[in-house]
Design an enzyme around this catalytic site. Structure first.
Site, short mmCIF file in Angstrom:
data_model
loop_
_atom_site.label_atom_id
_atom_site.label_comp_id
_atom_site.label_asym_id
_atom_site.label_seq_id
_atom_site.Cartn_x
_atom_site.Cartn_y
_atom_site.Cartn_z
N TRP A 67 0.72 -1.16 0.08
CA TRP A 67 0.22 0.13 -0.19
C TRP A 67 0.65 1.22 -0.13
CZ3 TRP A 67 -4.30 -1.17 4.30
CH2 TRP A 67 -5.31 -2.16 3.58
N GLU A 118 11.88 -5.46 -8.93
CA GLU A 118 11.34 -4.36 -9.38
C GLU A 118 12.22 -3.44 -10.09
OE1 GLU A 118 7.45 -4.02 -6.38
OE2 GLU A 118 9.29 -2.73 -5.35
N SER A 168 4.18 -1.67 -12.13
CA SER A 168 2.91 -1.97 -12.79
C SER A 168 2.32 -3.03 -12.99
CB SER A 168 3.37 -1.08 -14.00
OG SER A 168 3.78 0.17 -13.90
N GLY A 218 1.73 -2.68 -6.39
CA GLY A 218 1.58 -1.34 -5.62
C GLY A 218 0.15 -0.74 -5.78
N GLY A 219 0.12 0.28 -6.81
CA GLY A 219 -1.22 0.88 -6.92
C GLY A 219 -2.46 0.18 -7.02
P1 13P Z 1 3.20 -0.09 -8.69
O1 13P Z 1 2.41 -1.59 -8.80
O2 13P Z 1 2.34 0.78 -8.32
O3 13P Z 1 4.16 -0.21 -10.06
O4 13P Z 1 4.45 -0.35 -7.60
C1 13P Z 1 5.09 -1.46 -7.71
C2 13P Z 1 5.82 -1.65 -6.10
O5 13P Z 1 6.82 -0.81 -6.00
C3 13P Z 1 5.35 -2.51 -5.11
O6 13P Z 1 6.31 -2.48 -4.27
#
Ligand code: 13P
Length: 247
Positions: free
Chosen positions: A10, A166, A210, A231-232
């Site tokens: 989050w 990542e 992403s 993440g998002g």
């Molecule tokens: P996003 O999925 O928002 O690109 O973020 C990835 C992340 O940093 C998860 O730790």
């Protein structure tokens, strides 16, 4: 370790009321024996999320922390939260070395190593985040960068290694690494850990950057992808459950 892991990070998002709604809905998902779900709320909400997932219907949801103190014990470290305290409030897994920690807090290998040791010492699992910058990828130095980050594992007293690959340029940008890039780097990470830590290492490598409901199935089909760090999309119930279902 056969299951795919889908862990939502989050970051600095959340609010008591919304957290409860989201976790409550996730608890009602039908059991998926092939998926292990994790939620990584801000530290201040760890206990809330732990309490909310306690009364699980079918799915066990793991509570993860975004970071931990480099200091092992209690004491005069204003603002810090120890690994022991994380365990006390029901945390199972602790993210270490997220690229946002290096970017905004200048966190390097030495500090990550201390944090990993603290987490292992209280019996929790560290999940090390690695990944190259855009410049490193453009210069063809992505493996060198990732190998350097993985070197913090050297000589650790553990058999269980969890890593999230990542690529920094894929985080929050909507740009996903290609299947070939992911397959290539995940295989590299497996080999690197085996050569650093021995052939009996249990290794799990998640992809992050992403990941969303439309690309998850394709990413999960790539060899050596043992799950996703999201993440998002983990903040939205529909997107996060679609990713869980794709796993
Ligand atoms: P996003 O999925 O928002 O690109 O973020 C990835 C992340 O940093 C998860 O730790």
């Amino acid at each position: 370790w056969q299951q795919k892991w889908v862990i939502g990070n989050w970051k600095m998002n959340g609010q008591l009321h919304n957290n409860n709604n989201l976790v409550h809905k996730l608890r009602q998902l039908p059991a998926a024996s092939n998926v292990c779900i994790g939620i990584t709320p801000p530290t201040v909400y760890l206990l809330q999320v732990h309490n909310a997932v306690q009364i699980v219907l079918d799915n066990k949801i793991h509570v993860c922390a975004q970071d931990v103190s480099r200091f092992p014990d209690k004491g005069a470290y204003t603002g810090e939260v120890s690994a022991e305290m994380m365990r006390d409030v029901g945390v199972d897994i602790v993210l270490i070395g997220h690229s946002e920690r290096s970017l905004y807090f200048n966190e390097k290998n030495d500090v990550q190593r201390l944090k990993i040791e603290n987490v292992l010492n209280v019996g929790l699992l560290p999940l090390l985040c690695v990944g190259e910058s855009l410049k490193e990828r453009e210069d063809g130095r992505e493996k060198e960068a990732v190998a350097y980050q993985l070197s913090v594992f050297k000589g650790l007293k553990t058999q269980n290694f969890a890593v999230a690959y990542e690529p920094v340029w894929a985080i929050g940008t909507g740009k996903v690494a290609t299947k070939e890039q992911i397959a290539d780097m995940h295989a590299f990470i497996y080999n690197e850990i085996l050569s650093l830590c021995g052939n009996d290492a249990n290794i799990r490598v998640l992809y992050g950057g992403s990941v969303n409901d439309t690309n998850a199935a394709e990413i999960f089909s790539v060899p050596h992808v043992d799950g996703a760090l999201v993440g998002g999309a983990s903040l939205k119930y529909d997107a996060f459950t679609a990713i869980i279902q794709a796993a």
